[in-house]
Design a protein around this motif. Sequence first.
Motif, PDB file in Angstrom:
ATOM      1  N   LEU A  81       0.833  -1.206   0.000  1.00  0.00           N
ATOM      2  CA  LEU A  81       0.000   0.000   0.000  1.00  0.00           C
ATOM      3  C   LEU A  81       0.868   1.258   0.000  1.00  0.00           C
ATOM      4  CD1 LEU A  81      -2.742  -1.044   2.597  1.00  0.00           C
ATOM      5  CD2 LEU A  81      -3.054  -0.767   0.130  1.00  0.00           C
ATOM      6  N   LEU A  82       1.960   1.230   0.764  1.00  0.00           N
ATOM      7  CA  LEU A  82       2.878   2.371   0.797  1.00  0.00           C
ATOM      8  C   LEU A  82       3.560   2.569  -0.560  1.00  0.00           C
ATOM      9  CD1 LEU A  82       4.482   1.925   4.332  1.00  0.00           C
ATOM     10  CD2 LEU A  82       3.040   3.828   3.578  1.00  0.00           C
ATOM     11  N   LYS A  83       3.933   1.463  -1.210  1.00  0.00           N
ATOM     12  CA  LYS A  83       4.511   1.568  -2.559  1.00  0.00           C
ATOM     13  C   LYS A  83       3.533   2.248  -3.511  1.00  0.00           C
ATOM     14  CE  LYS A  83       6.602  -1.701  -4.673  1.00  0.00           C
ATOM     15  NZ  LYS A  83       6.898  -3.036  -5.255  1.00  0.00           N
ATOM     16  N   ASN A  84       2.249   1.894  -3.382  1.00  0.00           N
ATOM     17  CA  ASN A  84       1.229   2.491  -4.247  1.00  0.00           C
ATOM     18  C   ASN A  84       1.052   3.984  -3.973  1.00  0.00           C
ATOM     19  OD1 ASN A  84       0.766  -0.015  -5.401  1.00  0.00           O
ATOM     20  ND2 ASN A  84      -0.963  -0.497  -4.080  1.00  0.00           N
ATOM     21  N   MET A  85       1.505   4.423  -2.784  1.00  0.00           N
ATOM     22  CA  MET A  85       1.464   5.844  -2.444  1.00  0.00           C
ATOM     23  C   MET A  85       2.774   6.529  -2.817  1.00  0.00           C
ATOM     24  SD  MET A  85      -0.368   5.400   1.299  1.00  0.00           S
ATOM     25  CE  MET A  85      -0.530   7.156   1.624  1.00  0.00           C
ATOM     26  N   HIS A  86       3.648   5.797  -3.531  1.00  0.00           N
ATOM     27  CA  HIS A  86       4.936   6.294  -4.043  1.00  0.00           C
ATOM     28  C   HIS A  86       5.999   6.448  -2.958  1.00  0.00           C
ATOM     29  CE1 HIS A  86       2.813   6.871  -7.779  1.00  0.00           C
ATOM     30  NE2 HIS A  86       1.963   7.706  -7.201  1.00  0.00           N
ATOM     31  N   ALA A  87       5.847   5.719  -1.863  1.00  0.00           N
ATOM     32  CA  ALA A  87       6.930   5.655  -0.872  1.00  0.00           C
ATOM     33  C   ALA A  87       8.055   4.799  -1.431  1.00  0.00           C
ATOM     34  CB  ALA A  87       6.415   5.063   0.435  1.00  0.00           C
ATOM     35  N   THR A  88       9.298   5.217  -1.206  1.00  0.00           N
ATOM     36  CA  THR A  88      10.449   4.431  -1.660  1.00  0.00           C
ATOM     37  C   THR A  88      11.115   3.684  -0.509  1.00  0.00           C
ATOM     38  OG1 THR A  88      11.960   6.320  -1.410  1.00  0.00           O
ATOM     39  CG2 THR A  88      10.889   6.020  -3.564  1.00  0.00           C
ATOM     40  N   TYR A  89      10.777   4.076   0.719  1.00  0.00           N
ATOM     41  CA  TYR A  89      11.282   3.339   1.876  1.00  0.00           C
ATOM     42  C   TYR A  89      10.279   3.439   3.016  1.00  0.00           C
ATOM     43  CZ  TYR A  89      12.756   7.891   3.816  1.00  0.00           C
ATOM     44  OH  TYR A  89      12.782   9.183   4.294  1.00  0.00           O
ATOM     45  N   TYR A  90      10.418   2.522   3.952  1.00  0.00           N
ATOM     46  CA  TYR A  90       9.480   2.397   5.069  1.00  0.00           C
ATOM     47  C   TYR A  90      10.222   2.556   6.385  1.00  0.00           C
ATOM     48  CZ  TYR A  90       6.872  -0.263   8.645  1.00  0.00           C
ATOM     49  OH  TYR A  90       6.262  -0.677   9.812  1.00  0.00           O
ATOM     50  N   VAL A  91       9.599   3.231   7.333  1.00  0.00           N
ATOM     51  CA  VAL A  91      10.109   3.318   8.699  1.00  0.00           C
ATOM     52  C   VAL A  91       8.976   2.921   9.640  1.00  0.00           C
ATOM     53  CG1 VAL A  91      11.062   4.786  10.512  1.00  0.00           C
ATOM     54  CG2 VAL A  91      11.732   5.163   8.128  1.00  0.00           C
ATOM     55  N   GLY A  92       9.223   1.915  10.461  1.00  0.00           N
ATOM     56  CA  GLY A  92       8.231   1.459  11.428  1.00  0.00           C
ATOM     57  C   GLY A  92       8.805   1.478  12.821  1.00  0.00           C
ATOM     58  N   SER A  93       7.971   1.726  13.810  1.00  0.00           N
ATOM     59  CA  SER A  93       8.454   1.761  15.189  1.00  0.00           C
ATOM     60  C   SER A  93       7.480   1.028  16.100  1.00  0.00           C
ATOM     61  CB  SER A  93       8.631   3.206  15.669  1.00  0.00           C
ATOM     62  OG  SER A  93       7.396   3.889  15.678  1.00  0.00           O
ATOM     63  N   THR A  94       8.027   0.534  17.210  1.00  0.00           N
ATOM     64  CA  THR A  94       7.209  -0.137  18.211  1.00  0.00           C
ATOM     65  C   THR A  94       7.947  -0.124  19.537  1.00  0.00           C
ATOM     66  OG1 THR A  94       5.871  -2.130  18.620  1.00  0.00           O
ATOM     67  CG2 THR A  94       8.131  -2.484  17.870  1.00  0.00           C
ATOM     68  N   ASP A  95       7.228  -0.438  20.608  1.00  0.00           N
ATOM     69  CA  ASP A  95       7.850  -0.523  21.921  1.00  0.00           C
ATOM     70  C   ASP A  95       8.948  -1.593  21.912  1.00  0.00           C
ATOM     71  OD1 ASP A  95       8.013  -1.568  24.876  1.00  0.00           O
ATOM     72  OD2 ASP A  95       6.911   0.323  25.023  1.00  0.00           O
ATOM     73  N   GLU A  96      10.034  -1.341  22.608  1.00  0.00           N
ATOM     74  CA  GLU A  96      11.148  -2.290  22.625  1.00  0.00           C
ATOM     75  C   GLU A  96      10.748  -3.644  23.188  1.00  0.00           C
ATOM     76  OE1 GLU A  96      14.367  -1.073  25.123  1.00  0.00           O
ATOM     77  OE2 GLU A  96      13.085  -0.675  26.861  1.00  0.00           O
ATOM     78  N   ASN A  97       9.638  -3.703  23.945  1.00  0.00           N
ATOM     79  CA  ASN A  97       9.167  -4.965  24.527  1.00  0.00           C
ATOM     80  C   ASN A  97       8.136  -5.675  23.652  1.00  0.00           C
ATOM     81  OD1 ASN A  97      10.642  -4.766  27.065  1.00  0.00           O
ATOM     82  ND2 ASN A  97       9.281  -3.055  27.534  1.00  0.00           N
ATOM     83  N   ASN A  98       7.783  -5.074  22.518  1.00  0.00           N
ATOM     84  CA  ASN A  98       6.782  -5.677  21.640  1.00  0.00           C
ATOM     85  C   ASN A  98       7.463  -6.683  20.707  1.00  0.00           C
ATOM     86  OD1 ASN A  98       4.639  -6.338  19.974  1.00  0.00           O
ATOM     87  ND2 ASN A  98       3.919  -4.235  19.762  1.00  0.00           N
ATOM     88  N   GLU A  99       7.763  -7.855  21.246  1.00  0.00           N
ATOM     89  CA  GLU A  99       8.480  -8.879  20.482  1.00  0.00           C
ATOM     90  C   GLU A  99       7.677  -9.341  19.270  1.00  0.00           C
ATOM     91  OE1 GLU A  99       9.564 -11.988  23.128  1.00  0.00           O
ATOM     92  OE2 GLU A  99      10.824 -10.702  24.406  1.00  0.00           O
ATOM     93  N   TYR A 100       6.362  -9.343  19.392  1.00  0.00           N
ATOM     94  CA  TYR A 100       5.492  -9.765  18.286  1.00  0.00           C
ATOM     95  C   TYR A 100       5.719  -8.876  17.056  1.00  0.00           C
ATOM     96  CZ  TYR A 100       1.052 -10.311  15.708  1.00  0.00           C
ATOM     97  OH  TYR A 100       0.096 -10.504  14.747  1.00  0.00           O
TER      98      TYR A 100
END
Length: 235
Positions: free
Chosen positions: A193-212
């Motif tokens: 979906l991000l590619k379709n919005m013309h994103a060339t890279y992705y950055v994701g974040s989560t809590d350091e304890n969110n192993e899932y």
Amino acid sequence: MVAFNVIKKDQEYWLADQIKMNQSKEVYWAELKTLLAAWESNQVNYLSLLMDAEYEEQLLNEGFHKVSSVVEYTRTLEERFILDSSIFVRSLSDSLMTDEEFAKLYDECRSGSANKNNLFSIDQIMEAFLNELGPNWRNHCHIFYKAKEPLGISIPHIEDGTTEEGRLFYFGVTPEHRGKGFGKVLHLYSLELLKNMHATYYVGSTDENNEYMIRIFKANGCLLRDKKGIYRIDK
């Protein structure tokens, strides 16, 4: 120099995220002091800050308290992703789901989360969509289905101030579908979906304890980029 991205909601809150640049610690601290002075003068209820942990002692001395730490993962979006044809996705604007039904689904997806920085009620989150995603916010909100059963949601967007950085305002799987491999699949759909919005890279974040979520990042080719503390100061 703009050292922080700041989202403002009237007198309720400011959310600030440190922008990583080749600047000295002294420059960042001076910019933070300016931000703090503006926050205080505007009588805003609280300021939530994402910033390098190397500033932690100074932040605590300024009256902040630490909420948690988050990790950031990133990857390029050049390759073609192979998607599961048994799963389909609809935007909220292109579905029969009402805003109220979407809010309920969002609340279900975030229940039991390992993320400790759950600042907002579901009503505040729904209100934030317009402020942060704009008048066409429903186009960003996506629901994943297998047959007619919702599996989870994703809210892709281009990071403010950039033209190519893809982010997910939120990504989540319903509790009854966790632990079955859907997280990896739906996250991969989100990257498409991000590619379709013309994103060339992705950055994701989560809590350091969110192993899932960290396992999902790694399974889909994301690499650790950064780690920041979450700090909060109240009026």
